[in-house]
Design a protein around this motif. Sequence first.
Motif, PDB file in Angstrom:
ATOM      1  N   HIS A 126       0.823  -1.216   0.000  1.00 14.46           N
ATOM      2  CA  HIS A 126       0.000   0.000   0.000  1.00 14.46           C
ATOM      3  C   HIS A 126       0.856   1.266   0.000  1.00 14.46           C
ATOM      4  CE1 HIS A 126      -3.895  -1.864   0.066  1.00 14.46           C
ATOM      5  NE2 HIS A 126      -3.512  -2.663   1.039  1.00 14.46           N
ATOM      6  N   ASN A 127       2.069   1.170   0.539  1.00 10.77           N
ATOM      7  CA  ASN A 127       2.966   2.330   0.572  1.00 10.77           C
ATOM      8  C   ASN A 127       3.733   2.545  -0.729  1.00 10.77           C
ATOM      9  OD1 ASN A 127       2.260   3.121   3.159  1.00 10.77           O
ATOM     10  ND2 ASN A 127       3.796   1.803   4.103  1.00 10.77           N
ATOM     11  N   LEU A 128       3.674   1.585  -1.626  1.00  8.10           N
ATOM     12  CA  LEU A 128       4.335   1.781  -2.920  1.00  8.10           C
ATOM     13  C   LEU A 128       3.619   2.856  -3.721  1.00  8.10           C
ATOM     14  CD1 LEU A 128       4.926  -1.901  -4.151  1.00  8.10           C
ATOM     15  CD2 LEU A 128       6.679  -0.285  -3.355  1.00  8.10           C
ATOM     16  N   GLU A 129       4.392   3.661  -4.425  1.00 14.08           N
ATOM     17  CA  GLU A 129       3.784   4.603  -5.360  1.00 14.08           C
ATOM     18  C   GLU A 129       3.424   3.824  -6.616  1.00 14.08           C
ATOM     19  OE1 GLU A 129       4.774   8.848  -7.516  1.00 14.08           O
ATOM     20  OE2 GLU A 129       6.066   8.127  -5.890  1.00 14.08           O
ATOM     21  N   LYS A 130       2.180   3.976  -7.064  1.00 11.32           N
ATOM     22  CA  LYS A 130       1.681   3.235  -8.225  1.00 11.32           C
ATOM     23  C   LYS A 130       1.539   4.184  -9.413  1.00 11.32           C
ATOM     24  CE  LYS A 130       0.444  -0.023  -5.136  1.00 11.32           C
ATOM     25  NZ  LYS A 130       0.363   0.755  -3.900  1.00 11.32           N
ATOM     26  N   PRO A 131       1.636   3.643 -10.617  1.00 11.55           N
ATOM     27  CA  PRO A 131       1.447   4.500 -11.792  1.00 11.55           C
ATOM     28  C   PRO A 131      -0.013   4.940 -11.928  1.00 11.55           C
ATOM     29  CG  PRO A 131       1.713   2.211 -12.457  1.00 11.55           C
ATOM     30  CD  PRO A 131       1.947   2.259 -10.969  1.00 11.55           C
ATOM     31  N   TRP A 132      -0.193   6.049 -12.594  1.00 12.99           N
ATOM     32  CA  TRP A 132      -1.535   6.615 -12.744  1.00 12.99           C
ATOM     33  C   TRP A 132      -2.471   5.683 -13.506  1.00 12.99           C
ATOM     34  CZ3 TRP A 132      -3.429   7.154 -17.614  1.00 12.99           C
ATOM     35  CH2 TRP A 132      -2.498   7.144 -18.650  1.00 12.99           C
ATOM     36  N   PHE A 133      -1.920   4.816 -14.335  1.00 14.95           N
ATOM     37  CA  PHE A 133      -2.751   3.968 -15.197  1.00 14.95           C
ATOM     38  C   PHE A 133      -3.056   2.600 -14.582  1.00 14.95           C
ATOM     39  CE2 PHE A 133       1.673   3.679 -16.508  1.00 14.95           C
ATOM     40  CZ  PHE A 133       1.901   2.304 -16.495  1.00 14.95           C
ATOM     41  N   GLN A 134      -2.625   2.360 -13.344  1.00 17.72           N
ATOM     42  CA  GLN A 134      -2.926   1.081 -12.705  1.00 17.72           C
ATOM     43  C   GLN A 134      -4.407   1.017 -12.381  1.00 17.72           C
ATOM     44  OE1 GLN A 134      -0.294  -0.507  -9.732  1.00 17.72           O
ATOM     45  NE2 GLN A 134      -2.000  -1.290  -8.540  1.00 17.72           N
ATOM     46  N   PRO A 135      -5.077  -0.066 -12.785  1.00 17.01           N
ATOM     47  CA  PRO A 135      -6.506  -0.200 -12.454  1.00 17.01           C
ATOM     48  C   PRO A 135      -6.708  -0.315 -10.944  1.00 17.01           C
ATOM     49  CG  PRO A 135      -5.840  -1.812 -14.114  1.00 17.01           C
ATOM     50  CD  PRO A 135      -4.584  -1.181 -13.590  1.00 17.01           C
ATOM     51  N   PRO A 136      -7.923  -0.069 -10.483  1.00 14.58           N
ATOM     52  CA  PRO A 136      -8.191  -0.249  -9.055  1.00 14.58           C
ATOM     53  C   PRO A 136      -8.012  -1.716  -8.654  1.00 14.58           C
ATOM     54  CG  PRO A 136     -10.229   0.148 -10.266  1.00 14.58           C
ATOM     55  CD  PRO A 136      -9.103   0.344 -11.235  1.00 14.58           C
ATOM     56  N   GLY A 137      -7.681  -1.940  -7.399  1.00 10.13           N
ATOM     57  CA  GLY A 137      -7.399  -3.283  -6.916  1.00 10.13           C
ATOM     58  C   GLY A 137      -8.501  -4.292  -7.204  1.00 10.13           C
ATOM     59  N   TRP A 138      -9.754  -3.861  -7.103  1.00 12.45           N
ATOM     60  CA  TRP A 138     -10.865  -4.790  -7.308  1.00 12.45           C
ATOM     61  C   TRP A 138     -10.911  -5.339  -8.735  1.00 12.45           C
ATOM     62  CZ3 TRP A 138     -14.061  -3.557 -11.216  1.00 12.45           C
ATOM     63  CH2 TRP A 138     -14.176  -2.214 -11.578  1.00 12.45           C
ATOM     64  N   ALA A 139     -10.271  -4.663  -9.702  1.00 11.99           N
ATOM     65  CA  ALA A 139     -10.338  -5.089 -11.105  1.00 11.99           C
ATOM     66  C   ALA A 139      -9.462  -6.299 -11.405  1.00 11.99           C
ATOM     67  CB  ALA A 139      -9.943  -3.927 -12.016  1.00 11.99           C
ATOM     68  N   PHE A 140      -8.443  -6.543 -10.584  1.00 11.70           N
ATOM     69  CA  PHE A 140      -7.500  -7.616 -10.891  1.00 11.70           C
ATOM     70  C   PHE A 140      -8.124  -9.004 -10.769  1.00 11.70           C
ATOM     71  CE2 PHE A 140      -4.733  -4.036 -10.335  1.00 11.70           C
ATOM     72  CZ  PHE A 140      -3.743  -4.250 -11.279  1.00 11.70           C
TER      73      PHE A 140
END
Length: 163
Positions: A31-45
Amino acid sequence: MDYTALTFAILYGFGLNIAGGLLTDLSEWYHNLEKPWFQPPGWAFGPAWTIILGLAGWALYIGLTEAESAAQYYTVAAAFSINAVFHFLWSPLFFKFKRPDWSFYENWALIASCIALAFVLDPVSSFAAWLVLPYILWTCFAQAINFKVVRLNGPFGSRAEEA
């Protein structure tokens, strides 16, 4: 209906999906990692992987049941087995060992194994080969996410401890 092929296809699709879910530890570190702007929300995986691996399992079933020779059958089985190993390895590398850099390099092997599935399936069934296209596309997209996570948060491992 070929129940042996069906069993392998179900074990492949559900097995990898369940294993991936169990090996995905959404800890504080993640959760502390910086994620890219284009990463889908967690529920999508979850739904994405369920559909992708379901289609790949269907492709495996077709490949095993429509193979015209023992050699073709075993080539399909081997390609999916190798792919399963590479698919399985990604989550522990990223989440358990906290090494997005290692998972980035490992993902190249996963992408190659997905592409190999299409090439191995095409002589058996072009439809089955097309069924793995979402898998190829999603692993490439996941590689872009993985790359950005490494760029935004690296270094990892001993280099990170020295910094």
